[in-house]
Design a protein around this motif. Structure first.
Motif, short mmCIF file in Angstrom:
data_model
loop_
_atom_site.label_atom_id
_atom_site.label_comp_id
_atom_site.label_asym_id
_atom_site.label_seq_id
_atom_site.Cartn_x
_atom_site.Cartn_y
_atom_site.Cartn_z
N GLU A 169 0.83 -1.21 0.00
CA GLU A 169 0.00 0.00 0.00
C GLU A 169 0.86 1.26 0.00
O GLU A 169 0.46 2.30 -0.54
CB GLU A 169 -0.94 0.00 1.22
CG GLU A 169 -2.00 -1.10 1.12
CD GLU A 169 -3.02 -1.03 2.25
OE1 GLU A 169 -3.05 -0.03 3.00
OE2 GLU A 169 -3.81 -2.00 2.36
N ALA A 170 2.08 1.17 0.60
CA ALA A 170 2.95 2.35 0.72
C ALA A 170 3.89 2.52 -0.47
O ALA A 170 4.55 3.55 -0.60
CB ALA A 170 3.78 2.23 2.01
N ALA A 171 3.95 1.49 -1.33
CA ALA A 171 4.92 1.52 -2.44
C ALA A 171 4.71 2.75 -3.31
O ALA A 171 3.58 3.14 -3.60
CB ALA A 171 4.76 0.25 -3.28
N GLY A 172 5.82 3.38 -3.69
CA GLY A 172 5.76 4.57 -4.54
C GLY A 172 5.49 5.85 -3.78
O GLY A 172 5.39 6.93 -4.36
N LYS A 173 5.36 5.76 -2.46
CA LYS A 173 5.06 6.95 -1.65
C LYS A 173 6.25 7.35 -0.78
O LYS A 173 6.10 8.17 0.13
CB LYS A 173 3.84 6.68 -0.75
CG LYS A 173 2.54 6.38 -1.51
CD LYS A 173 1.37 6.24 -0.53
CE LYS A 173 0.03 6.06 -1.21
NZ LYS A 173 -0.19 4.70 -1.73
N GLY A 174 7.41 6.70 -0.99
CA GLY A 174 8.59 7.02 -0.17
C GLY A 174 8.56 6.37 1.19
O GLY A 174 9.36 6.69 2.07
N VAL A 175 7.63 5.43 1.36
CA VAL A 175 7.45 4.78 2.68
C VAL A 175 7.72 3.28 2.51
O VAL A 175 7.16 2.65 1.61
CB VAL A 175 6.01 5.01 3.20
CG1 VAL A 175 5.79 4.28 4.52
CG2 VAL A 175 5.73 6.50 3.35
N THR A 176 8.57 2.74 3.36
CA THR A 176 8.82 1.30 3.31
C THR A 176 8.32 0.64 4.59
O THR A 176 8.16 1.30 5.62
CB THR A 176 10.33 0.98 3.15
OG1 THR A 176 11.02 1.33 4.36
CG2 THR A 176 10.93 1.68 1.96
N CYS A 177 8.10 -0.66 4.51
CA CYS A 177 7.73 -1.44 5.69
C CYS A 177 8.39 -2.81 5.61
O CYS A 177 8.29 -3.49 4.57
CB CYS A 177 6.21 -1.60 5.79
SG CYS A 177 5.72 -2.62 7.21
N ASN A 178 9.06 -3.17 6.67
CA ASN A 178 9.73 -4.47 6.74
C ASN A 178 9.58 -5.05 8.14
O ASN A 178 9.28 -4.33 9.09
CB ASN A 178 11.22 -4.31 6.41
CG ASN A 178 11.43 -3.87 4.98
OD1 ASN A 178 11.27 -4.65 4.05
ND2 ASN A 178 11.76 -2.59 4.78
N ALA A 179 9.85 -6.34 8.22
CA ALA A 179 9.83 -7.00 9.54
C ALA A 179 11.23 -7.50 9.86
O ALA A 179 11.88 -8.14 9.02
CB ALA A 179 8.85 -8.18 9.51
N ILE A 180 11.70 -7.18 11.05
CA ILE A 180 12.97 -7.75 11.54
C ILE A 180 12.61 -9.02 12.32
O ILE A 180 11.70 -9.01 13.15
CB ILE A 180 13.74 -6.76 12.45
CG1 ILE A 180 14.10 -5.49 11.66
CG2 ILE A 180 15.00 -7.41 13.01
CD1 ILE A 180 14.82 -4.41 12.49
N CYS A 181 13.33 -10.09 12.02
CA CYS A 181 13.05 -11.38 12.67
C CYS A 181 14.24 -11.82 13.52
O CYS A 181 15.12 -12.55 13.04
CB CYS A 181 12.74 -12.43 11.60
SG CYS A 181 11.26 -12.06 10.66
N PRO A 182 14.27 -11.38 14.79
CA PRO A 182 15.39 -11.82 15.63
C PRO A 182 15.22 -13.28 16.07
O PRO A 182 14.11 -13.77 16.24
CB PRO A 182 15.29 -10.91 16.87
CG PRO A 182 14.28 -9.83 16.51
CD PRO A 182 13.39 -10.44 15.49
N GLY A 183 16.36 -13.94 16.24
CA GLY A 183 16.37 -15.21 16.95
C GLY A 183 16.36 -14.89 18.43
O GLY A 183 15.79 -13.88 18.85
N TYR A 184 17.00 -15.72 19.26
CA TYR A 184 17.00 -15.44 20.70
C TYR A 184 17.92 -14.29 21.06
O TYR A 184 19.08 -14.25 20.66
CB TYR A 184 17.41 -16.69 21.49
CG TYR A 184 16.23 -17.58 21.83
CD1 TYR A 184 15.23 -17.12 22.68
CD2 TYR A 184 16.13 -18.85 21.30
CE1 TYR A 184 14.15 -17.92 23.00
CE2 TYR A 184 15.04 -19.67 21.62
CZ TYR A 184 14.06 -19.19 22.47
OH TYR A 184 12.99 -19.98 22.77
#
Ligand code: NAD
Length: 257
Positions: A169-184
């Motif tokens: 939904e944010a693509a092309g608007k200068g806005v990114t969204c990602n998920a960081i997946c930490p282990g322990y």
């Protein structure tokens, strides 16, 4: 400073990974709102301590991430934000047939639904500015499963999905969204699991850490809050402007197995 002029809101950040992320964003020059459901002298002192340490503007805003209205109010009280880090999370470990319904509801509300509500409140301001970063703290459990963690695994898989939809939904608007997946990462949420695991497996603390918790982390080491915080700062950089809708694992090789 790389993030000078940017305002960040980090949910659940008076402890552990959220606190580590708040510190790294402040070191990179962002002004930061730290948050939890409590409103103690220690919470406000923590904000003052990070401000003194980094020279950044740090505010503490109390808001309970299990309450949808409070999630949205956090963003408006902050005055909007350029960087939103959805980090608040809780855990409960039990077999599905013994898992208390109220624990399921609380985990889904805090670990997943809060990110929907804060994102809904923050995204329009990011779109108006043509710049924004939404960073959702998922987990290796957003990509894989373990027994006895039904609500947590469901919520973390959910937040990976929400991150992808937000990115589209944010693509092309200068806005990114990602998920960081930490282990322990050795934080209070993990520390609290050690006695249960000791009891379940009939092992001492060191053996539980080595043979149960870090058994799936090939590096044999906990990840650190500084490493997760540094990953969040990277996602805010220009180098990461085309990284969106994906997951970044900080798990010592867990998900490569
Ligand atoms: P933690 O217990 O140290 O921190 C959790 C934070 O969330 C605290 O600041 C707490 O006050 C806050 N919080 C809890 N309930 C809240 C509520 N209702 N409203 C507002 N804030 C609330 O745990 P942590 O290990 O730092 O976990 C942070 C995030 O990282 C969580 O989403 C967790 O699932 C995720 N994570 C942790 C690990 C790990 O190994 N520690 C691994 C993968 C993912």
């Amino acid at each position: 400073m790389r993030l000078a002029g940017k305002r960040a809101v980090v949910t659940g950040s008076n402890s552990g990974i959220g606190l580590g992320i708040a510190r790294e964003l402040a070191r990179a020059g962002a002004s930061v709102v730290i948050n939890s459901f409590t409103d103690t002298d220690e919470d406000h002192a923590l904000a003052a301590e990070i401000a003194a340490e980094t020279g950044a503007e740090i505010r503490y805003i109390q808001a309970d991430m299990s309450d949808p209205e409070a999630c949205r109010a956090l963003i408006s009280q902050a005055g909007g934000c350029d960087i939103l880090v959805n980090n608040a999370g809780i855990q409960h470990v039990a077999r599905i047939d013994e898992f208390p319904g109220e624990k399921w509801d609380a985990i889904l509300a805090i670990n997943l639904s809060s990110a929907f509500h804060t994102s809904a409140a923050a995204l329009p301001g990011m779109y108006d500015k043509g710049w924004g970063r939404v960073i959702n703290i998922a987990s290796a459990h957003g990509l894989t499963a373990s027994p006895y963690k039904s609500a947590y695994v469901a919520a973390k898989h959910g937040i990976v999905g929400l991150s992808k939809v937000t990115a589209l939904e944010a693509a092309g608007k200068g806005v990114t969204c990602n998920a960081i997946c930490p282990g322990y990462v050795l934080t209070p949420i993990v520390e609290k699991q050690i006695p249960d695991q000791m009891q379940t497996h009939g092992m001492d603390r060191e053996t539980v850490i080595k043979e149960v918790m870090l058994a799936r982390q090939p590096s044999g080491e906990f990840a650190t809050v500084e490493q997760v915080g540094g990953t969040a700062v990277f996602l805010c950089s220009d180098a990461a402007a085309q990284i969106t809708g994906t997951t970044i694992s900080v798990d010592g090789g867990w998900t490569a197995l």
